[in-house]
Design a protein around this motif. Structure first.
Motif, PDB file in Angstrom:
ATOM      1  N   VAL A 263      -3.537   2.238  20.969  1.00 45.07           N
ATOM      2  CA  VAL A 263      -4.712   2.609  21.768  1.00 45.07           C
ATOM      3  C   VAL A 263      -5.984   2.551  20.925  1.00 45.07           C
ATOM      4  N   LEU A 264      -5.932   3.114  19.728  1.00 48.50           N
ATOM      5  CA  LEU A 264      -7.109   3.120  18.858  1.00 48.50           C
ATOM      6  C   LEU A 264      -7.560   1.701  18.517  1.00 48.50           C
ATOM      7  N   LEU A 265      -6.592   0.840  18.197  1.00 46.40           N
ATOM      8  CA  LEU A 265      -6.943  -0.544  17.861  1.00 46.40           C
ATOM      9  C   LEU A 265      -7.480  -1.298  19.075  1.00 46.40           C
ATOM     10  N   ASN A 266      -6.911  -1.035  20.254  1.00 46.04           N
ATOM     11  CA  ASN A 266      -7.433  -1.669  21.469  1.00 46.04           C
ATOM     12  C   ASN A 266      -8.872  -1.249  21.739  1.00 46.04           C
ATOM     13  N   VAL A 267      -9.149   0.039  21.565  1.00 43.90           N
ATOM     14  CA  VAL A 267     -10.517   0.536  21.766  1.00 43.90           C
ATOM     15  C   VAL A 267     -11.481  -0.128  20.792  1.00 43.90           C
ATOM     16  N   LEU A 268     -11.045  -0.299  19.556  1.00 42.42           N
ATOM     17  CA  LEU A 268     -11.909  -0.879  18.530  1.00 42.42           C
ATOM     18  C   LEU A 268     -12.056  -2.400  18.660  1.00 42.42           C
ATOM     19  N   LEU A 269     -10.975  -3.082  19.063  1.00 37.24           N
ATOM     20  CA  LEU A 269     -10.951  -4.543  18.975  1.00 37.24           C
ATOM     21  C   LEU A 269     -11.244  -5.281  20.281  1.00 37.24           C
ATOM     22  N   ILE A 270     -10.809  -4.732  21.429  1.00 31.90           N
ATOM     23  CA  ILE A 270     -10.968  -5.470  22.689  1.00 31.90           C
ATOM     24  C   ILE A 270     -12.426  -5.735  23.052  1.00 31.90           C
ATOM     25  N   PRO A 271     -13.342  -4.749  22.945  1.00 30.01           N
ATOM     26  CA  PRO A 271     -14.732  -5.036  23.335  1.00 30.01           C
ATOM     27  C   PRO A 271     -15.337  -6.225  22.599  1.00 30.01           C
ATOM     28  N   GLU A 272     -14.964  -6.431  21.332  1.00 34.20           N
ATOM     29  CA  GLU A 272     -15.558  -7.525  20.564  1.00 34.20           C
ATOM     30  C   GLU A 272     -14.684  -8.776  20.534  1.00 34.20           C
ATOM     31  N   TYR A 273     -13.373  -8.605  20.432  1.00 30.74           N
ATOM     32  CA  TYR A 273     -12.493  -9.760  20.229  1.00 30.74           C
ATOM     33  C   TYR A 273     -11.651 -10.124  21.444  1.00 30.74           C
ATOM     34  N   GLY A 274     -11.727  -9.342  22.512  1.00 36.19           N
ATOM     35  CA  GLY A 274     -11.035  -9.669  23.755  1.00 36.19           C
ATOM     36  C   GLY A 274      -9.525  -9.751  23.593  1.00 36.19           C
ATOM     37  N   ILE A 275      -8.939 -10.881  24.059  1.00 39.99           N
ATOM     38  CA  ILE A 275      -7.486 -10.997  24.079  1.00 39.99           C
ATOM     39  C   ILE A 275      -6.891 -11.066  22.670  1.00 39.99           C
ATOM     40  N   VAL A 276      -7.630 -11.581  21.712  1.00 38.71           N
ATOM     41  CA  VAL A 276      -7.141 -11.616  20.329  1.00 38.71           C
ATOM     42  C   VAL A 276      -7.019 -10.185  19.784  1.00 38.71           C
ATOM     43  N   GLY A 277      -8.016  -9.353  20.069  1.00 33.10           N
ATOM     44  CA  GLY A 277      -7.960  -7.953  19.656  1.00 33.10           C
ATOM     45  C   GLY A 277      -6.802  -7.220  20.294  1.00 33.10           C
ATOM     46  N   ALA A 278      -6.546  -7.491  21.579  1.00 24.45           N
ATOM     47  CA  ALA A 278      -5.424  -6.860  22.276  1.00 24.45           C
ATOM     48  C   ALA A 278      -4.091  -7.283  21.653  1.00 24.45           C
ATOM     49  N   ALA A 279      -3.979  -8.553  21.274  1.00 20.62           N
ATOM     50  CA  ALA A 279      -2.745  -9.046  20.665  1.00 20.62           C
ATOM     51  C   ALA A 279      -2.507  -8.402  19.298  1.00 20.62           C
ATOM     52  N   ILE A 280      -3.562  -8.254  18.519  1.00 20.04           N
ATOM     53  CA  ILE A 280      -3.437  -7.606  17.202  1.00 20.04           C
ATOM     54  C   ILE A 280      -2.956  -6.168  17.369  1.00 20.04           C
ATOM     55  N   ALA A 281      -3.533  -5.462  18.331  1.00 18.27           N
ATOM     56  CA  ALA A 281      -3.148  -4.060  18.565  1.00 18.27           C
ATOM     57  C   ALA A 281      -1.672  -3.952  18.921  1.00 18.27           C
ATOM     58  N   THR A 282      -1.185  -4.829  19.784  1.00 16.11           N
ATOM     59  CA  THR A 282       0.219  -4.787  20.188  1.00 16.11           C
ATOM     60  C   THR A 282       1.140  -5.131  19.029  1.00 16.11           C
ATOM     61  N   ALA A 283       0.791  -6.165  18.257  1.00 16.72           N
ATOM     62  CA  ALA A 283       1.619  -6.562  17.117  1.00 16.72           C
ATOM     63  C   ALA A 283       1.724  -5.428  16.094  1.00 16.72           C
ATOM     64  N   VAL A 284       0.611  -4.766  15.812  1.00 22.08           N
ATOM     65  CA  VAL A 284       0.616  -3.661  14.857  1.00 22.08           C
ATOM     66  C   VAL A 284       1.463  -2.499  15.374  1.00 22.08           C
ATOM     67  N   SER A 285       1.381  -2.218  16.668  1.00 24.45           N
ATOM     68  CA  SER A 285       2.163  -1.109  17.231  1.00 24.45           C
ATOM     69  C   SER A 285       3.659  -1.366  17.096  1.00 24.45           C
ATOM     70  N   TYR A 286       4.095  -2.606  17.270  1.00 22.16           N
ATOM     71  CA  TYR A 286       5.509  -2.929  17.098  1.00 22.16           C
ATOM     72  C   TYR A 286       5.924  -2.800  15.634  1.00 22.16           C
ATOM     73  N   PHE A 287       5.018  -3.161  14.738  1.00 21.34           N
ATOM     74  CA  PHE A 287       5.299  -2.994  13.317  1.00 21.34           C
ATOM     75  C   PHE A 287       5.500  -1.512  12.981  1.00 21.34           C
ATOM     76  N   VAL A 288       4.591  -0.669  13.437  1.00 25.13           N
ATOM     77  CA  VAL A 288       4.662   0.766  13.154  1.00 25.13           C
ATOM     78  C   VAL A 288       5.939   1.373  13.734  1.00 25.13           C
ATOM     79  N   ALA A 289       6.241   1.073  15.002  1.00 28.50           N
ATOM     80  CA  ALA A 289       7.423   1.649  15.658  1.00 28.50           C
ATOM     81  C   ALA A 289       8.704   1.274  14.930  1.00 28.50           C
ATOM     82  N   ASN A 290       8.817   0.011  14.537  1.00 29.68           N
ATOM     83  CA  ASN A 290      10.057  -0.448  13.913  1.00 29.68           C
ATOM     84  C   ASN A 290      10.215   0.046  12.491  1.00 29.68           C
TER      85      ASN A 290
END
Length: 509
Positions: free
Chosen positions: A384-411
């Protein structure tokens, strides 16, 4: 033959069937999405994905996490208290039936408020139709989970993987051919799940698979619910990890951006397809090993299964990571090619999830579902924090980074806790070597910056890469005796004599 090899062979036999069903389901699912994406506007495709996201979250709440708990609980009850299996089944079905009806009413009444969050009035109408699929879908999921606990895969493959995707695809194609309105997509979704439920219920009744009387055993219900609640929250958190990008793109951007992004996201979610296939029988088999206190055999099963899953997943990941533009253009058309960078990033996130193995389900097997929930909570917060920070400026690329990082953290959290509790981890020396080889080869090809005009040019390049890769894996002597035993069992099951492959293996084992 070791007990680990026997467990692997049982998993492999079921995995082949499950994988076939999953491929059919994925293929028909992508055809359905492709028809919707091409026939309707990107904004309407975005509304469809938003409605589906809300319904997926509602499904986890309606089933209370039973879909993840029942394969383990049924296997345990069957091992230790077989006389109470019928009460467990009946109690689970009654609880889910009532809960799913309650949430259907809630979502129908709150559709207006939900649509205001995403600033799209079209979502109200969509939700008030698609929500009627919830009770049927929830009961299907629970019935299939029970059958998995009994060691069966037929119900999942036939009904969830084949019947529903086929019915939905046929309805969507007919609707597109007859030029029905966008509303028909959601009607087709409800009809698809309701017909599938009727077919499954008739089949279960006919073969007398689930013998039960509609009754509620409060003692069993309490135990099951207490065990399942952390899994329910983990399920919600997992959906948030997967779908927060879609939800927040809808909030910050537009339905059109959501539509473009959801050309990449479903593709990336294909990557754990082999992991998901092995998980179906892994839980009941691993649960029995754990109940018998055979941790060494469980750990070895985990290691070999993870290595095979990685090797089988690598071709799919490589295609998406190395040639994202070609893949998206081939499946969705030119208007979605801008999602290629997002696909590349998401592919990395889902591959990391795959190469650590079934860590989350293993925590469930050892009776620690709360640890899954805690790790997933940290992952969602970072998402959520990364989406808030990245989506307004980077759009779909920011959303993808946020999701990839969340999977890294969870695993990372899941694997650390699993090792801490059981000393189980996937990293045998014969798994580390293929990992290093794959990282080096992928890096070399990526550094060449190859530009392929279509997927037909990408396939030969991928074939050469995989040929070199598997040769180097053999050359590094990364084959275990359990691998050979599993290969011979598969050969016997197929009824063929793979002389050439066995000759090659003898040189490198």
């Amino acid at each position: 033959m070791s007990e680990a090899s026997q467990a692997l062979q049982r998993i492999a036999r079921g995995t082949g069937i499950i994988f076939t069903g999953t491929v059919i389901s994925m293929f028909f699912g992508f055809l359905s999405r492709a028809v919707i994406a091409r026939y309707f506007s990107t904004a309407e495709y975005g509304v469809f994905n938003l409605a589906l996201t809300v319904l997926n979250i509602a499904l986890v709440i309606a089933t209370l996490g039973f879909q993840n708990a029942l394969p383990r609980e049924v296997a345990f009850y069957k091992e230790r208290e077989p006389s109470r299996v019928r009460d467990l089944i009946s109690t689970a079905l009654v609880i889910v039936a009532v809960n799913s009806l309650i949430w259907t009413v809630i979502l129908f009444l709150e559709a207006g408020n939900i649509s205001q969050v995403f600033k799209d009035a079209r979502l109200v109408h969509a939700l008030r139709i698609i929500v009627f699929a919830l009770p049927f879908w929830a009961l299907i999921v629970v019935m299939i989970s029970i059958s998995r606990g009994l060691g069966r895969v037929r119900e999942q493959v036939y009904f969830q993987n084949i019947v529903y995707p086929t019915v939905f695809l046929v309805l969507i194609v007919v609707g597109a051919f007859l030029k029905f309105s966008f509303t028909f997509v959601f009607v087709a979704y409800v009809v698809g799940w309701s017909l599938t439920f009727l077919a499954l219920a008739f089949n279960v009744w006919k073969i007398e698979l689930l013998k039960f009387r509609p009754q509620l055993n409060l003692e069993i219900g309490k135990k099951l619910t207490l065990f399942s609640i952390p899994l329910m929250f983990s399920g919600i958190l997992n959906f948030l990890m997967t779908w927060t990008d879609t939800l927040m793109l809808g909030y910050y951007k537009s339905s059109e951006v959501v539509g473009i992004y959801n050309a990449a996201a479903p593709l990336a979610r294909l990557i754990p397809i082999f992991l998901a296939s092995t998980s179906v029988l892994y839980v009941p088999i691993a649960s029995r090993l754990y109940a018998q206190e055979k941790l060494k055999e469980l750990g070895r099963t985990y290691q070999i299964l993870t290595k095979w899953t990685f090797l089988l997943t690598l071709p799919l990941f490589s295609m998406m990571f190395l040639f994202p533009e070609a893949v998206i253009y081939f499946l969705f058309g030119a208007k979605y090619v801008s999602a290629a960078p997002a696909l590349q990033i998401l592919a990395l996130g889902f591959m990391f999830h795959t190469f650590l193995g079934l860590n989350g389900l293993s925590l469930v097997v050892i009776g620690q579902p709360k640890l899954n929930m805690i790790g997933d909570t940290f992952a969602v917060i970072s998402n959520v924090l990364l989406n808030v920070l990245l989506i307004p400026e980077y759009g779909i690329v920011g959303a993808a980074i946020a999701t990839a990082v969340s999977y890294f953290v969870a695993n990372v959290f899941r694997s650390l806790w699993l090792y801490q509790r059981t000393k189980i981890h996937p990293f045998s020396w014969n798994y580390v070597k293929p990992l290093v080889i794959s990282f080096v080869l992928l890096g070399l090809i990526q550094s060449l910056h190859l530009r392929v005009p279509s997927i037909w040019y990408a396939i030969p390049v991928l074939a050469v890469f995989l040929g070199v890769y598997f040769f180097l894996v053999l050359l590094s002597r990364s084959v275990d005796k359990e691998d050979v035993e599993l290969f011979l069992a598969i050969e016997k099951k197929l009824g063929v004599d793979l002389k050439i492959i066995k000759k090659i293996l003898r040189r490198f084992v």
